[in-house]
Design a protein around this motif. Sequence first.
Motif, PDB file in Angstrom:
ATOM      1  N   GLU A  77      -7.715  17.551   5.445  1.00 26.16           N
ATOM      2  CA  GLU A  77      -6.488  16.770   5.657  1.00 26.16           C
ATOM      3  C   GLU A  77      -6.812  15.306   5.974  1.00 26.16           C
ATOM      4  OE1 GLU A  77      -2.524  16.087   5.599  1.00 26.16           O
ATOM      5  OE2 GLU A  77      -3.553  17.964   5.055  1.00 26.16           O
ATOM      6  N   THR A  98      -7.756  13.626   2.803  1.00 29.22           N
ATOM      7  CA  THR A  98      -6.562  13.396   1.993  1.00 29.22           C
ATOM      8  C   THR A  98      -5.818  12.155   2.468  1.00 29.22           C
ATOM      9  OG1 THR A  98      -6.357  15.762   1.561  1.00 29.22           O
ATOM     10  CG2 THR A  98      -4.397  14.428   1.211  1.00 29.22           C
ATOM     11  N   GLU A  99      -5.620  12.028   3.774  1.00 22.44           N
ATOM     12  CA  GLU A  99      -4.930  10.864   4.333  1.00 22.44           C
ATOM     13  C   GLU A  99      -5.700   9.578   4.037  1.00 22.44           C
ATOM     14  OE1 GLU A  99      -2.070  10.702   5.794  1.00 22.44           O
ATOM     15  OE2 GLU A  99      -1.621  12.863   5.926  1.00 22.44           O
ATOM     16  N   MET A 137      -5.137   8.611   0.406  1.00 27.30           N
ATOM     17  CA  MET A 137      -3.780   8.106   0.216  1.00 27.30           C
ATOM     18  C   MET A 137      -3.671   6.668   0.708  1.00 27.30           C
ATOM     19  SD  MET A 137      -1.531  11.425   1.376  1.00 27.30           S
ATOM     20  CE  MET A 137      -0.003  10.481   1.372  1.00 27.30           C
ATOM     21  N   ARG A 138      -4.373   6.383   1.810  1.00 28.47           N
ATOM     22  CA  ARG A 138      -4.262   5.055   2.404  1.00 28.47           C
ATOM     23  C   ARG A 138      -5.100   4.032   1.665  1.00 28.47           C
ATOM     24  NH1 ARG A 138      -5.633   6.600   6.861  1.00 28.47           N
ATOM     25  NH2 ARG A 138      -7.825   5.957   6.897  1.00 28.47           N
ATOM     26  N   ASP A 198      -4.198   4.476  -2.607  1.00 26.02           N
ATOM     27  CA  ASP A 198      -2.774   4.509  -2.956  1.00 26.02           C
ATOM     28  C   ASP A 198      -2.464   5.663  -3.915  1.00 26.02           C
ATOM     29  OD1 ASP A 198      -0.173   3.709  -2.773  1.00 26.02           O
ATOM     30  OD2 ASP A 198      -0.316   2.293  -4.453  1.00 26.02           O
ATOM     31  N   SER A 242      -0.934   9.656  -4.584  1.00 24.20           N
ATOM     32  CA  SER A 242       0.077  10.584  -4.040  1.00 24.20           C
ATOM     33  C   SER A 242      -0.648  11.669  -3.241  1.00 24.20           C
ATOM     34  CB  SER A 242       0.886  11.203  -5.174  1.00 24.20           C
ATOM     35  OG  SER A 242       0.066  12.048  -5.967  1.00 24.20           O
ATOM     36  N   ARG A 243       0.107  12.408  -2.431  1.00 25.05           N
ATOM     37  CA  ARG A 243      -0.519  13.443  -1.598  1.00 25.05           C
ATOM     38  C   ARG A 243      -1.184  14.502  -2.467  1.00 25.05           C
ATOM     39  NH1 ARG A 243      -1.063  15.571   3.254  1.00 25.05           N
ATOM     40  NH2 ARG A 243      -0.045  13.792   4.229  1.00 25.05           N
ATOM     41  N   ALA A 244      -0.521  14.872  -3.541  1.00 20.28           N
ATOM     42  CA  ALA A 244      -1.086  15.920  -4.381  1.00 20.28           C
ATOM     43  C   ALA A 244      -2.385  15.442  -5.031  1.00 20.28           C
ATOM     44  CB  ALA A 244      -0.085  16.344  -5.446  1.00 20.28           C
ATOM     45  N   GLU A 245      -2.387  14.179  -5.541  1.00 13.62           N
ATOM     46  CA  GLU A 245      -3.591  13.662  -6.174  1.00 13.62           C
ATOM     47  C   GLU A 245      -4.702  13.461  -5.135  1.00 13.62           C
ATOM     48  OE1 GLU A 245      -1.671  11.041  -9.818  1.00 13.62           O
ATOM     49  OE2 GLU A 245      -1.912  10.128  -7.821  1.00 13.62           O
ATOM     50  N   ALA A 246      -4.313  12.968  -3.962  1.00 20.82           N
ATOM     51  CA  ALA A 246      -5.312  12.751  -2.921  1.00 20.82           C
ATOM     52  C   ALA A 246      -5.927  14.079  -2.460  1.00 20.82           C
ATOM     53  CB  ALA A 246      -4.676  12.033  -1.731  1.00 20.82           C
ATOM     54  N   ARG A 247      -5.093  15.145  -2.374  1.00 23.20           N
ATOM     55  CA  ARG A 247      -5.629  16.451  -1.925  1.00 23.20           C
ATOM     56  C   ARG A 247      -6.599  17.017  -2.938  1.00 23.20           C
ATOM     57  NH1 ARG A 247      -5.088  20.104   1.836  1.00 23.20           N
ATOM     58  NH2 ARG A 247      -5.369  22.327   1.336  1.00 23.20           N
TER      59      ARG A 247
END
Length: 893
Positions: free
Chosen positions: A26, A29-30, A33-34, A37, A39-44
């Motif tokens: 997690e 992932t954050e 995202m930060r 840039d 999305s949550r799904a792509e970052a995960r």
Amino acid sequence: MSWFKRIFRRRHLYDELGEELREHIEEKTEQLMRLEDLSRAEARRAALRAFGNPSLVETQSREVWQWTRLESVLTDLKLAFRRFGKSPGFAVTVLLTLAIGIGANTAVFSVVSGVLLKPLPYPDSNQLVSLWLNAPGAEGLANFQKGLPLSASMYFTFSESNRTFQSLGTWTADRATVTGLARPEQVNIVLVTDGVLETFDVPPLTGRELTAADQAPNGQKTVMLSYEYWQRRFGGDRSAIGRTIIIDSQARTIVGVMPGGFRVVDHDFDVLAPFAFERDKQVLAGFGLQGIGRLKPGVTIAQANADIAGLLPLWMDSFSNGPGSDPHWYERWRITPDFHSLKQEVIGNVGSVLWVVMGTIGIVLLIACVNVANLLLVRAEARQLELSIRAALGAGRGRIARELLVESALLGLLGGALGIGVAAAALRLLVSIGPATLPRLSEISLDAQSLLFTFVLSLLSGLFFGSIPAWKYALSGVTVSLGATRTVSASRQRRRSRNILVVAQVAMALVLLICATLMIRTFQQLRTVNPGFTDASSLQTLHIAIAEASIADPRMVTRVENNIADKLASIPGVTAAGFAGQAPMEGEGHGWNTINAEGKSYEGSPPIRFYNYISPGYFHALGTRLTAGRDFTWNEVYDLEPKIIISEGLAREEWGSAGAAIGKRMQEDTGSPLIQVIGVAEDVRYNGVDEAAPAIVYWPAMIHSPYLGMFAVRSITFAVRSSRAGSQAFLKEVEEAVWSVNGELPVAAPRTMQEIYSKSLARTSFTLVMLGIAAAMALALGIIGIYGVISYSVSQRTREIGIRMALGAQKGELRLMFMRSALALTGIGIAIGLGAAASVARLMRTLLFGVSPLDPLSFAAVPLILALAAAIAAFLPACRVAAINPVDALKEE
């Protein structure tokens, strides 16, 4: 991290590890995202690609601090419990089968351990030796004695001059009369010389033990009590020490109490008293004392034998049998020491019986394990698709085999745990039905050694019956196509394993059935033996002893005994009464001496004969026939006429027939008075129906002997014939009749001759019952095995049966097909079992009587009975063929 947390907090640790991995993913992932840039799904998805397979990482992380093998075994155990819960019928069936088999083995092992394996309950008991002599030149002694006992003169010689014993002494068991405490009571007394208690090395519970000072002939009369008698008569009161009790009309001071459970070798006793021999008055003869010694450290029994053998000439030089006697006469007997361990003396030959029982119960467990293995084969076959899938997913053969073995071992251990309860109940049964002559009966218990045996046996049993399906379906690589269905007809290869197990069951069951049948035949043969008396249930026996201190005059002793016999004969319903120094099968020590026929010469010394002293009317009361001549009369007894009655066997041995013996004369020694034979009595089995009747000389109840002077038998057993024998009312009248003559005489050991006769058969009965139970269990398990195999075969070959019926096969033909299969397996098992039974039966030779180990009747009847039982067991499931609809059978496939 401690091992405790690793094992018992595994779930909590696993949860913490999983939570840490999720938090790490997690955070990644954050971060993506930060910074990028996404999305949550792509970052995960990107975080997971960078992290790797979470499950694999978690597994690898666990392996860093977990015990992999232990974790795997615990997982197997959990899965096993889960499977048992899903199949409770299977689990209960297996556990009950194992509980009975393991419990029975544990109970019998407890008996074997308590009797044969445990050391005797004395300090350093391996140093204790039983002192017996061998006398091959004393012809006839072996007919009623296991060896030559010691004499008092031997005790003095051996104890004073030996170099191999720390201590030694002699003892003998007898009965004595205690008066003054309550009503007259006859007690078991053991008379001991100095050295006996020192040899046992067991300190008294309270007070002191008998010492050398107590052996002084003119010293204080002392006595020790057993713990049980102290509790029974004095309530465990320690103030009993120093009190006086009257034993055989002599006042004796109580000086000590032995601890509970203490026995003199294998004899229970109430009181211990010193012999107090006068050394100067001892003679060479008087061979009636049992000896016991404690070896010095490092000394062997062979060395002790050699040491005492060297003292025998000193013994003959130091004592004699009176003026004019030859002190070296006993050289004709070729006396040599024949010492053996005290444990061997206590156990005797009971080991052969117990090991046979242990072996038979072990075979029952083996049959039970084979039955369980068959069940597990069926269960593994049902799981074959599952096992194939696991193998396809990467599970190795060893991993699958271990799971199967863990499940089996768990069944074995759980069955053993239940078996402990079965063993406790079975042990109480064994002790209750065990023969009274079974040594060390009070030492049998379910102890730590028995529990360890149960654990090992349970584990080995589980691994044994689990190894068969493990080898069949895991280690041998048998697999099934993942596309195959579960109802494919059983192949010949799959049936082979179950068939082999059934053959083994039948073979083992046959062995036990033949052994049990041989014991039944033995018991039948024993019951047909004429014991030398008749109608045992109508023959009441009782024991009376008249101490010399009570009545010194032998004539008065005989008069009292005569009056008691008359009083007993006058009781309503009594048809005859008489007495003897020893009744048949009582198990008491025998009187004996050498005696020869007039004018007959013998090589070496004359044969030794069993002596018994009887009253007129004794044979009539016992139901013993006089095959020639007549009985004594009371006038002949009181007039001390030199007359005897002999047994039929002795008459045949000396003169060829009973009739030829009448009027002949015998004498104990050259120069001693000649005694006329006036009667010949049929042979009586004094040592039990399984032992040959000894050659007996019956003397009158009172005689004048050149060795004993005026002698009257003082310890006697009355035989009273009445249809009321054994009833409480009759026993009360018997006591009143005795006390009407002398109120100080206790009436002891009232038993019917049937009780004595049954006791003599107790060991055979015990072996028969145990083998019978084992054989019945084996037969039941064998039949269940055959039924199970045929039943399962029918269910697995449903499609084949349908095809056969569709092609015109008749239902009767199909039933016969399955019956032939069962009988073929039974026939193979019987053929193997007959060979094994022949070998085992030879090992039972010492337990058989009047029956050959290869008894044709047993070896012919038992296979037929077993084949019939197998046919019935196979017929029931074979009949299910008639209920199969061929159309439905084909549709199922």
